[in-house]
Enzyme design. Structure first.
Site, PDB file in Angstrom:
ATOM      1  CD  GLN A  41      -0.991  -0.718   3.680  1.00  0.00           C
ATOM      2  OE1 GLN A  41      -2.208  -0.677   3.641  1.00  0.00           O
ATOM      3  NE2 GLN A  41      -0.336  -1.254   4.710  1.00  0.00           N
ATOM      4  CG  ASP A 147      -2.634 -13.292   4.404  1.00  0.00           C
ATOM      5  OD1 ASP A 147      -3.548 -13.612   5.186  1.00  0.00           O
ATOM      6  OD2 ASP A 147      -2.823 -12.939   3.232  1.00  0.00           O
ATOM      7  CG  ASP A 165      -6.361  -1.707  14.727  1.00  0.00           C
ATOM      8  OD1 ASP A 165      -7.144  -1.057  14.011  1.00  0.00           O
ATOM      9  OD2 ASP A 165      -5.414  -1.199  15.358  1.00  0.00           O
TER      10      ASP A 165
HETATM   11  N1  SPM Z   1     -15.901   3.930   8.362  1.00  0.00           N
HETATM   12  C1  SPM Z   1     -14.933   4.890   8.479  1.00  0.00           C
HETATM   13  C2  SPM Z   1     -13.751   4.575   7.684  1.00  0.00           C
HETATM   14  C3  SPM Z   1     -12.569   4.612   8.523  1.00  0.00           C
HETATM   15  N2  SPM Z   1     -11.442   4.229   7.799  1.00  0.00           N
HETATM   16  C4  SPM Z   1     -10.275   3.948   8.535  1.00  0.00           C
HETATM   17  C5  SPM Z   1     -10.457   2.830   9.503  1.00  0.00           C
HETATM   18  C6  SPM Z   1      -9.146   2.504  10.169  1.00  0.00           C
HETATM   19  C7  SPM Z   1      -9.293   1.573  11.305  1.00  0.00           C
HETATM   20  N3  SPM Z   1      -8.047   1.055  11.755  1.00  0.00           N
HETATM   21  C8  SPM Z   1      -7.126   2.035  12.104  1.00  0.00           C
HETATM   22  C9  SPM Z   1      -5.831   1.472  12.563  1.00  0.00           C
HETATM   23  C10 SPM Z   1      -5.396   2.161  13.779  1.00  0.00           C
HETATM   24  N4  SPM Z   1      -4.684   1.307  14.633  1.00  0.00           N
END
Ligand code: SPM
Length: 289
Positions: A41, A147, A165
């Site tokens: 990415q 993965d 997460d």
């Molecule tokens: N629905 C809202 C979209 C949010 N997009 C980002 C989500 C990221 C979640 N993980 C973040 C990692 C932080 N440790």
């Protein structure tokens, strides 16, 4: 690689994504600190004017220093306090270390594994976001650059709590929103175990939330959805989708130790319970999923 239309114009970063068409979240930036491509990415890190440093993957905001505590405290403490004694815990994704930092506050944990596919996210977070990435410093943490799907195959019946997460279901996070992944999560849990996953927003991703919750419902007898307020995610909210093998989810099963209380800025016993009180439209959406 996911394609987002994000752009920087007149010193403002705008997060534009096909997952939330017709809206953009903009943050004023002062400086680009990192802009690089990993094998998985695009990774960008900005110094913003009022939200501290901001980590962006494939054009989507992952965290800002100003409000990351809300997401990370809830992603870690809701599942970990729901479990009566989480000794072995896995975080999938979360390469910035914020969820690990919060999880490590639980002294019950003996082994804290993290499985992150992109080692460059970890390296950049350690270098530029030390107050988030300090989660990696805990001696119980074992890092697996893998993965998540493959890692789970090798760890049946292993974990008390698994926290996913993830980024959004575009790019490397896509497979983490599919039923085969949830089947593997379930297999990797010990009896009485539970899983908690980044559950998007009931306001702007109703289809995704509904699909995700229906997967969880099909596999877990006990399931629930919690909501977190995070200003730097579009719509200002993000959810946690939880499923357990019998453990109640909507209230903590242990009291918060005094030593932990002083570090918490968002999570409390009351917030744990309240996070599951959803507006009528969201409750209906989840009931019908
Ligand atoms: N629905 C809202 C979209 C949010 N997009 C980002 C989500 C990221 C979640 N993980 C973040 C990692 C932080 N440790």
């Amino acid at each position: 690689m996911a394609h987002t239309g994000n752009q920087i114009m007149n010193g403002w970063f705008s997060e534009i994504c096909p997952m939330w068409p017709g809206m953009a979240l903009s943050v004023e930036i002062e400086k680009t600190l990192v802009s690089t491509a990993s094998p998985y990415q695009q990774i960008d890190l900005y110094q913003t004017r009022s939200y501290g440093k901001m980590l962006v993957l494939d054009g989507i905001i992952q965290l800002t220093e100003r409000d990351e505590f809300a997401y990370h405290e809830m992603m870690a403490h809701v599942p970990l306090f729901a479990h009566p004694c989480p000794e072995r815990v896995l975080v999938i994704g979360g390469g910035d270390g914020g969820t690990l930092r919060e999880a490590a506050r639980h002294k019950e944990i003996r082994i804290l594994d993290i499985c992150e596919i992109d080692g460059m996210v970890i390296d950049i977070s350690k270098q530029y976001l030390p107050e988030v990435a300090c989660g990696f410093d805990d001696p119980r943490v074992c890092v697996h650059i893998r993965d998540g799907n493959l890692f789970l195959d090798e760890h049946p019946d292993t974990y008390d709590v698994i926290i996913v997460d993830s980024s959004d279901p575009i790019g490397p996070g896509e497979a983490l929103f599919e039923k085969p992944f949830y089947e593997k999560l379930k297999r990797a849990l010990k009896p009485g175990g539970l899983v908690a996953a980044q559950g998007e927003s009931v306001f702007i991703h109703q289809e995704t939330v509904s699909r995700l919750f229906s997967i969880v419902k099909s596999l877990f007898d006990t399931r629930a959805y919690a909501s977190i307020t995070v200003p730097s995610y579009p719509g200002g909210t993000i959810g946690i989708c939880l499923g357990s093998l019998g453990v109640a989810l909507t209230q903590p099963s242990r009291t918060i130790p005094d030593a932990m209380q002083k570090h918490l800025k968002y999570y409390s016993e009351q917030v744990h319970k309240a996070a599951f009180a959803l507006p009528r439209f969201a409750k209906t959406l989840l009931e019908q999923s």
